[in-house]
Design a protein around this motif. Structure first.
Motif, PDB file in Angstrom:
ATOM      1  N   MET A 203       0.490  10.516  -0.935  1.00 49.35           N
ATOM      2  CA  MET A 203       0.695   9.077  -1.009  1.00 49.35           C
ATOM      3  C   MET A 203       0.889   8.526   0.416  1.00 49.35           C
ATOM      4  O   MET A 203       1.666   9.078   1.184  1.00 49.35           O
ATOM      5  CB  MET A 203       1.947   8.804  -1.854  1.00 49.35           C
ATOM      6  N   ASP A 204       0.177   7.437   0.758  1.00 46.85           N
ATOM      7  CA  ASP A 204       0.327   6.935   2.120  1.00 46.85           C
ATOM      8  C   ASP A 204       1.592   6.073   2.251  1.00 46.85           C
ATOM      9  O   ASP A 204       2.222   5.695   1.259  1.00 46.85           O
ATOM     10  CB  ASP A 204      -0.918   6.147   2.546  1.00 46.85           C
ATOM     11  N   ASP A 205       1.939   5.774   3.523  1.00 45.65           N
ATOM     12  CA  ASP A 205       3.197   5.062   3.784  1.00 45.65           C
ATOM     13  C   ASP A 205       3.236   3.669   3.155  1.00 45.65           C
ATOM     14  O   ASP A 205       4.265   3.235   2.649  1.00 45.65           O
ATOM     15  CB  ASP A 205       3.398   4.918   5.299  1.00 45.65           C
TER      16      ASP A 205
ATOM     17  N   THR B 158       1.687   2.610   0.480  1.00 45.42           N
ATOM     18  CA  THR B 158       1.921   2.713  -0.972  1.00 45.42           C
ATOM     19  C   THR B 158       3.374   3.087  -1.249  1.00 45.42           C
ATOM     20  O   THR B 158       4.031   2.503  -2.118  1.00 45.42           O
ATOM     21  CB  THR B 158       0.987   3.792  -1.583  1.00 45.42           C
ATOM     22  N   ARG B 159       3.878   4.051  -0.452  1.00 44.07           N
ATOM     23  CA  ARG B 159       5.267   4.498  -0.666  1.00 44.07           C
ATOM     24  C   ARG B 159       6.237   3.319  -0.470  1.00 44.07           C
ATOM     25  O   ARG B 159       7.136   3.089  -1.274  1.00 44.07           O
ATOM     26  CB  ARG B 159       5.602   5.643   0.282  1.00 44.07           C
ATOM     27  N   ASN B 160       6.002   2.545   0.598  1.00 43.56           N
ATOM     28  CA  ASN B 160       6.884   1.405   0.872  1.00 43.56           C
ATOM     29  C   ASN B 160       6.789   0.348  -0.223  1.00 43.56           C
ATOM     30  O   ASN B 160       7.792  -0.246  -0.629  1.00 43.56           O
ATOM     31  CB  ASN B 160       6.531   0.768   2.222  1.00 43.56           C
TER      32      ASN B 160
ATOM     33  N   MET C 168       8.658   1.575  -3.199  1.00 40.95           N
ATOM     34  CA  MET C 168      10.100   1.503  -2.932  1.00 40.95           C
ATOM     35  C   MET C 168      10.605   0.066  -3.052  1.00 40.95           C
ATOM     36  O   MET C 168      11.642  -0.200  -3.652  1.00 40.95           O
ATOM     37  CB  MET C 168      10.375   2.066  -1.518  1.00 40.95           C
TER      38      MET C 168
END
Ligand code: URA
Length: 266
Positions: free
Chosen positions: A1-3, A5-7, A10
């Motif tokens: 998962m790229d940053d 998408t992760r952010n 979150m």
């Protein structure tokens, strides 16, 4: 998962918690008890899933009196009728039947459509992603899953999670009818269109019917009609994760809370 998408995930997660008030649950404070004693939480499987949940679980006791009698009725129905049910074709593709779970004496009951893949595997309702969101909604109401009762219109997973057919719904209906009759909740929250249509015998869409009180009148009970608050299904909310939709669901849940005399966790 790229940053990115992760952010984004979150941020959405935090926003859900904020909107449903979860971040306001004081650690260490017990939630108001709705219904009577919650069934025992015995293992990790049945335990609450995070520390916020853990903070609001009421003291754990074995059900007594009326609650024990209700539990026996429900357990008998599950063991003697539902688990071996072959009344419709869904029995051929299911792994497990999903009867329902929670407090047999709960004041608040949630009714969904039918088990998905996770529920079929585990034999418990709302244990997948939609279930996690439902749990958050319950916690935001100041309760735990063990203090409410959760069941579905159909007890077996429709293949590929398709909507249950009218025949499947009709065949399974008697189980839910008897669950409600046994539990006698003070409020039912129906989640999603199919559950709402069945319970209220209406063709109105969930978008127009949600947020307004309706009644389910269980035949053959003394208690009179049960108020029903229809709201969006958590799976829909996950697909259409807008602030507006979450605010609508939260407002529906707040109406249910007001009816039950519950206040938001401080
Ligand atoms: N959706 C439902 O309607 N019920 C479940 O148990 C899980 C997902």
């Amino acid at each position: 998962m790229d940053d990115v998408t992760r952010n984004r995930i979150m941020r959405q997660h935090l926003e859900t918690e904020r909107l449903f008030g979860v971040d306001a649950v004081p650690v260490g404070q017990a939630a108001p008890v709705v219904g009577h004693a919650a069934p025992a939480v015995e293992d990790e499987e049945n335990a609450v899933h995070n520390t916020e949940d853990a903070a609001v679980v009421a003291p754990v006791n074995a059900p007594r009196g009326g609650a024990a009698a209700k539990l026996t009725i429900l357990q008998d129905m599950d063991a003697k009728e539902v688990r071996g049910c072959t009344s419709c074709e869904l029995c051929h593709s299911r792994t497990n039947t999903v009867f329902g779970d929670g407090d047999p004496d709960a004041d608040l009951m949630f009714v969904g459509e039918g088990p998905g893949r996770n529920e079929d595997e585990q034999g418990r309702p709302f244990v997948g992603r939609a279930g996690d969101l439902l749990s958050k909604m319950i916690v935001a109401m100041g309760l735990s899953r063990e203090q409410v009762y959760i069941a579905n219109i159909v007890k077996c997973r429709p293949p590929q999670n398709r909507t249950p057919t009218p025949h499947e719904v009709q065949t399974c209906w008697d189980y839910l009818r008897r669950q409600i009759k046994t539990i006698q909740p003070k409020v039912i929250v129906s989640v999603g269109g199919p559950a709402t249509s069945m319970l209220l015998d209406t063709k109105k869409g969930i978008t127009s019917i949600r947020g307004t009180w309706h009644e389910y009148d269980p035949p053959g009970t003394d208690g009179g009609p049960i108020p029903v608050m229809p709201t969006f299904h958590p799976a829909y909310l996950l697909r259409s994760y807008t602030k507006e939709n979450r605010a609508k669901v939260w407002s529906d849940l707040q109406q249910a809370m007001a009816r039950l005399g519950l206040t938001e966790p401080a």
